[in-house]
Design a protein around this motif. Structure first.
Motif, PDB file in Angstrom:
ATOM      1  N   ALA A  99       0.818  -1.214   0.000  1.00 28.92           N
ATOM      2  CA  ALA A  99       0.000   0.000   0.000  1.00 28.92           C
ATOM      3  C   ALA A  99       0.851   1.263   0.000  1.00 28.92           C
ATOM      4  O   ALA A  99       0.462   2.286  -0.569  1.00 28.92           O
ATOM      5  CB  ALA A  99      -0.928  -0.004   1.211  1.00 28.92           C
ATOM      6  N   SER A 100       2.034   1.185   0.622  1.00 26.26           N
ATOM      7  CA  SER A 100       2.878   2.383   0.731  1.00 26.26           C
ATOM      8  C   SER A 100       3.497   2.790  -0.596  1.00 26.26           C
ATOM      9  O   SER A 100       4.078   3.875  -0.701  1.00 26.26           O
ATOM     10  CB  SER A 100       3.991   2.141   1.755  1.00 26.26           C
ATOM     11  N   THR A 101       3.364   1.944  -1.631  1.00 25.67           N
ATOM     12  CA  THR A 101       3.920   2.306  -2.936  1.00 25.67           C
ATOM     13  C   THR A 101       3.017   3.261  -3.709  1.00 25.67           C
ATOM     14  O   THR A 101       3.367   3.666  -4.820  1.00 25.67           O
ATOM     15  CB  THR A 101       4.147   1.045  -3.794  1.00 25.67           C
ATOM     16  N   MET A 102       1.874   3.625  -3.147  1.00 26.52           N
ATOM     17  CA  MET A 102       0.940   4.495  -3.863  1.00 26.52           C
ATOM     18  C   MET A 102       1.583   5.799  -4.360  1.00 26.52           C
ATOM     19  O   MET A 102       1.387   6.169  -5.529  1.00 26.52           O
ATOM     20  CB  MET A 102      -0.281   4.796  -2.988  1.00 26.52           C
ATOM     21  N   PRO A 103       2.362   6.532  -3.544  1.00 25.93           N
ATOM     22  CA  PRO A 103       2.983   7.751  -4.086  1.00 25.93           C
ATOM     23  C   PRO A 103       3.900   7.467  -5.276  1.00 25.93           C
ATOM     24  O   PRO A 103       3.998   8.288  -6.198  1.00 25.93           O
ATOM     25  CB  PRO A 103       3.780   8.299  -2.893  1.00 25.93           C
ATOM     26  N   LEU A 104       4.566   6.305  -5.280  1.00 23.88           N
ATOM     27  CA  LEU A 104       5.412   5.943  -6.413  1.00 23.88           C
ATOM     28  C   LEU A 104       4.572   5.674  -7.658  1.00 23.88           C
ATOM     29  O   LEU A 104       4.914   6.116  -8.752  1.00 23.88           O
ATOM     30  CB  LEU A 104       6.239   4.698  -6.068  1.00 23.88           C
ATOM     31  N   LEU A 105       3.456   4.967  -7.479  1.00 21.30           N
ATOM     32  CA  LEU A 105       2.576   4.661  -8.614  1.00 21.30           C
ATOM     33  C   LEU A 105       1.918   5.916  -9.166  1.00 21.30           C
ATOM     34  O   LEU A 105       1.716   6.035 -10.380  1.00 21.30           O
ATOM     35  CB  LEU A 105       1.508   3.654  -8.184  1.00 21.30           C
ATOM     36  N   VAL A 106       1.586   6.872  -8.298  1.00 23.33           N
ATOM     37  CA  VAL A 106       1.007   8.138  -8.757  1.00 23.33           C
ATOM     38  C   VAL A 106       2.004   8.889  -9.626  1.00 23.33           C
ATOM     39  O   VAL A 106       1.662   9.395 -10.704  1.00 23.33           O
ATOM     40  CB  VAL A 106       0.561   8.994  -7.558  1.00 23.33           C
ATOM     41  N   ALA A 107       3.262   8.958  -9.170  1.00 24.45           N
ATOM     42  CA  ALA A 107       4.288   9.656  -9.954  1.00 24.45           C
ATOM     43  C   ALA A 107       4.548   8.946 -11.274  1.00 24.45           C
ATOM     44  O   ALA A 107       4.668   9.585 -12.332  1.00 24.45           O
ATOM     45  CB  ALA A 107       5.579   9.744  -9.139  1.00 24.45           C
ATOM     46  N   LEU A 108       4.620   7.611 -11.250  1.00 24.84           N
ATOM     47  CA  LEU A 108       4.857   6.845 -12.468  1.00 24.84           C
ATOM     48  C   LEU A 108       3.696   6.993 -13.449  1.00 24.84           C
ATOM     49  O   LEU A 108       3.893   7.180 -14.656  1.00 24.84           O
ATOM     50  CB  LEU A 108       5.076   5.375 -12.121  1.00 24.84           C
ATOM     51  N   SER A 109       2.469   6.927 -12.946  1.00 26.71           N
ATOM     52  CA  SER A 109       1.282   7.057 -13.820  1.00 26.71           C
ATOM     53  C   SER A 109       1.187   8.451 -14.414  1.00 26.71           C
ATOM     54  O   SER A 109       0.775   8.616 -15.568  1.00 26.71           O
ATOM     55  CB  SER A 109       0.011   6.739 -13.022  1.00 26.71           C
ATOM     56  N   VAL A 157      -4.021  -1.191  -4.364  1.00 25.63           N
ATOM     57  CA  VAL A 157      -3.209   0.028  -4.457  1.00 25.63           C
ATOM     58  C   VAL A 157      -3.341   0.652  -5.847  1.00 25.63           C
ATOM     59  O   VAL A 157      -3.248   1.887  -5.993  1.00 25.63           O
ATOM     60  CB  VAL A 157      -1.738  -0.273  -4.101  1.00 25.63           C
ATOM     61  N   ILE A 158      -3.596  -0.153  -6.870  1.00 29.86           N
ATOM     62  CA  ILE A 158      -3.856   0.412  -8.212  1.00 29.86           C
ATOM     63  C   ILE A 158      -5.169   1.190  -8.203  1.00 29.86           C
ATOM     64  O   ILE A 158      -5.256   2.286  -8.778  1.00 29.86           O
ATOM     65  CB  ILE A 158      -3.889  -0.708  -9.267  1.00 29.86           C
ATOM     66  N   ALA A 159      -6.195   0.645  -7.533  1.00 30.80           N
ATOM     67  CA  ALA A 159      -7.478   1.362  -7.432  1.00 30.80           C
ATOM     68  C   ALA A 159      -7.299   2.689  -6.714  1.00 30.80           C
ATOM     69  O   ALA A 159      -7.865   3.716  -7.119  1.00 30.80           O
ATOM     70  CB  ALA A 159      -8.501   0.498  -6.698  1.00 30.80           C
ATOM     71  N   LEU A 160      -6.497   2.705  -5.650  1.00 26.77           N
ATOM     72  CA  LEU A 160      -6.253   3.949  -4.917  1.00 26.77           C
ATOM     73  C   LEU A 160      -5.472   4.942  -5.772  1.00 26.77           C
ATOM     74  O   LEU A 160      -5.722   6.148  -5.727  1.00 26.77           O
ATOM     75  CB  LEU A 160      -5.490   3.646  -3.626  1.00 26.77           C
ATOM     76  N   THR A 161      -4.537   4.450  -6.577  1.00 22.85           N
ATOM     77  CA  THR A 161      -3.766   5.323  -7.466  1.00 22.85           C
ATOM     78  C   THR A 161      -4.669   5.982  -8.499  1.00 22.85           C
ATOM     79  O   THR A 161      -4.570   7.190  -8.753  1.00 22.85           O
ATOM     80  CB  THR A 161      -2.668   4.510  -8.172  1.00 22.85           C
ATOM     81  N   VAL A 162      -5.561   5.189  -9.100  1.00 23.09           N
ATOM     82  CA  VAL A 162      -6.507   5.732 -10.091  1.00 23.09           C
ATOM     83  C   VAL A 162      -7.389   6.797  -9.453  1.00 23.09           C
ATOM     84  O   VAL A 162      -7.623   7.872 -10.031  1.00 23.09           O
ATOM     85  CB  VAL A 162      -7.360   4.600 -10.685  1.00 23.09           C
ATOM     86  N   ALA A 163      -7.877   6.523  -8.241  1.00 26.63           N
ATOM     87  CA  ALA A 163      -8.723   7.497  -7.554  1.00 26.63           C
ATOM     88  C   ALA A 163      -7.962   8.779  -7.264  1.00 26.63           C
ATOM     89  O   ALA A 163      -8.486   9.891  -7.441  1.00 26.63           O
ATOM     90  CB  ALA A 163      -9.256   6.899  -6.260  1.00 26.63           C
ATOM     91  N   ALA A 241       2.541  15.259   2.027  1.00 34.36           N
ATOM     92  CA  ALA A 241       2.713  13.925   1.451  1.00 34.36           C
ATOM     93  C   ALA A 241       4.100  13.353   1.720  1.00 34.36           C
ATOM     94  O   ALA A 241       4.298  12.136   1.601  1.00 34.36           O
ATOM     95  CB  ALA A 241       2.455  13.966  -0.055  1.00 34.36           C
ATOM     96  N   THR A 242       5.086  14.174   2.093  1.00 38.18           N
ATOM     97  CA  THR A 242       6.412  13.637   2.408  1.00 38.18           C
ATOM     98  C   THR A 242       6.363  12.691   3.597  1.00 38.18           C
ATOM     99  O   THR A 242       7.240  11.832   3.742  1.00 38.18           O
ATOM    100  CB  THR A 242       7.411  14.775   2.702  1.00 38.18           C
ATOM    101  N   PHE A 243       5.362  12.800   4.447  1.00 39.48           N
ATOM    102  CA  PHE A 243       5.274  11.910   5.604  1.00 39.48           C
ATOM    103  C   PHE A 243       4.886  10.491   5.208  1.00 39.48           C
ATOM    104  O   PHE A 243       4.987   9.575   6.028  1.00 39.48           O
ATOM    105  CB  PHE A 243       4.284  12.473   6.634  1.00 39.48           C
ATOM    106  N   HIS A 244       4.471  10.293   3.967  1.00 39.76           N
ATOM    107  CA  HIS A 244       4.174   8.935   3.498  1.00 39.76           C
ATOM    108  C   HIS A 244       5.432   8.068   3.482  1.00 39.76           C
ATOM    109  O   HIS A 244       5.335   6.834   3.511  1.00 39.76           O
ATOM    110  CB  HIS A 244       3.565   8.970   2.095  1.00 39.76           C
ATOM    111  N   PHE A 245       6.617   8.687   3.439  1.00 39.78           N
ATOM    112  CA  PHE A 245       7.821   7.872   3.378  1.00 39.78           C
ATOM    113  C   PHE A 245       8.058   7.112   4.682  1.00 39.78           C
ATOM    114  O   PHE A 245       8.829   6.144   4.728  1.00 39.78           O
ATOM    115  CB  PHE A 245       9.041   8.744   3.035  1.00 39.78           C
TER     116      PHE A 245
END
Length: 294
Positions: A99-109, A157-163, A241-245
């Motif tokens: 789940a914590s990879t969401m910020p990475l997937l958002v940037a990649l998408s 986590v893909i669903a959360l990224t899309v949202a 969002a930096t606190f997600h790390f």
């Protein structure tokens, strides 16, 4: 960033990360979707009552209603629903890492589908983050990880990224808590029919289950949302969002302490690499400081 903002960010990261451990306790004793739907119903009603006490209205614009429905289904029903089902067979620490990879997937998408440019620090963060995930997955598959449970977490986590991408410019119009509460009710309404059709209501009642359910309803479900709102209002969404790390570290650490889940050397290294990758991606988005005149 002042000390109050730092403490708020740390509190949010701990509360958000702890949700996976409390969820793992719940799904071991109760049907996952039924428990989650009930949690959303209670959290949503509490958020709406609090919003009304603060003078917020439930008369939303069409754009706000669209955002409420999309996020309620994508984040609450799909993301959390898939994670709750997955944690019947996989560890809370692994679910937290995925789940914590969401910020990475958002940037990649954003780069792949929206034409957003990648700064060197962002690219470095993406490479580091996904390398950390690959390191952990390689070590965990050797220990017999359930592939189906892992696939559910990835789908979540893909669903959360899309949202997140679809609603990145959405505004609550000053009715943040009201929108959050309505999103939770949307998630509850989406999950209850599925739960009734697929689950048998068998609950192993215990003080531990009651405590875990109350905690996940009130703390990650409601309190973390309130803290996040004030943090974003204080320092802005990008800096917040930096606190997600911190989420990979806290998620694994809390599961290790409360559930005695194992944490090997490769897990520790992978978590550190993922955390640095997320931090790099978020720092690359911070606006450059303006030079002082004079």
């Amino acid at each position: 960033m002042d000390m109050r903002a730092i403490l708020m960010g740390l509190a949010f990261a701990v509360m958000w990360s702890s949700a996976f451990t409390s969820a793992r306790i719940i799904v071991a004793a109760a049907p996952p979707l039924s428990a989650l739907a009930l949690r959303f119903l209670i959290s949503g009603l509490l958020a709406i009552l609090l919003a009304r006490a603060l003078g917020q209205s439930w008369r939303l614009t069409r754009a706000q209603w669209r955002a409420t429905v999309i996020f309620g289904i994508s984040q609450n029903a799909l993301y959390l629903g898939l994670n709750f089902v997955a944690m019947q067979t996989i560890e809370a620490s692994l679910a937290a890492i995925v789940a914590s990879t969401m910020p990475l997937l958002v940037a990649l998408s954003g780069w792949l589908f929206l034409g957003q440019s990648l700064r060197p620090l962002t690219l470095l963060g993406l490479v580091a983050g996904f390398a950390g995930v690959a390191l952990i997955m390689g070590s965990r598959f050797g220990g017999g990880v359930d592939p189906f449970g892992l696939a559910l977490c990835v789908g979540g986590v893909i669903a959360l990224t899309v949202a997140t991408l679809s609603l990145r410019n959405a505004s609550s119009g000053g009715s943040f808590l009201m929108v959050v509460g309505l999103q939770m009710l949307v998630g509850s309404a989406a999950l209850f029919p599925v739960a009734l059709a697929t689950e048998t209501l068998q609950v192993q009642m215990s003080p531990t289950l009651v405590l875990a359910f109350a905690y996940t309803t009130l703390v990650p479900g409601l309190a973390a949302t309130v803290v996040w709102f004030y943090l974003v209002d204080r320092i802005g969404a990008v800096r917040a969002a930096t606190f997600h790390f911190l989420n990979p570290f806290f998620g694994v650490a809390i599961a290790a302490v409360l559930l005695n889940e194992r944490m090997g050397l490769l897990d520790a290294v992978g978590v550190a690499v993922i955390a640095l990758g997320i931090l790099s991606v978020q720092l690359s988005r911070l606006p450059a400081a303006r030079p002082r005149s004079g």
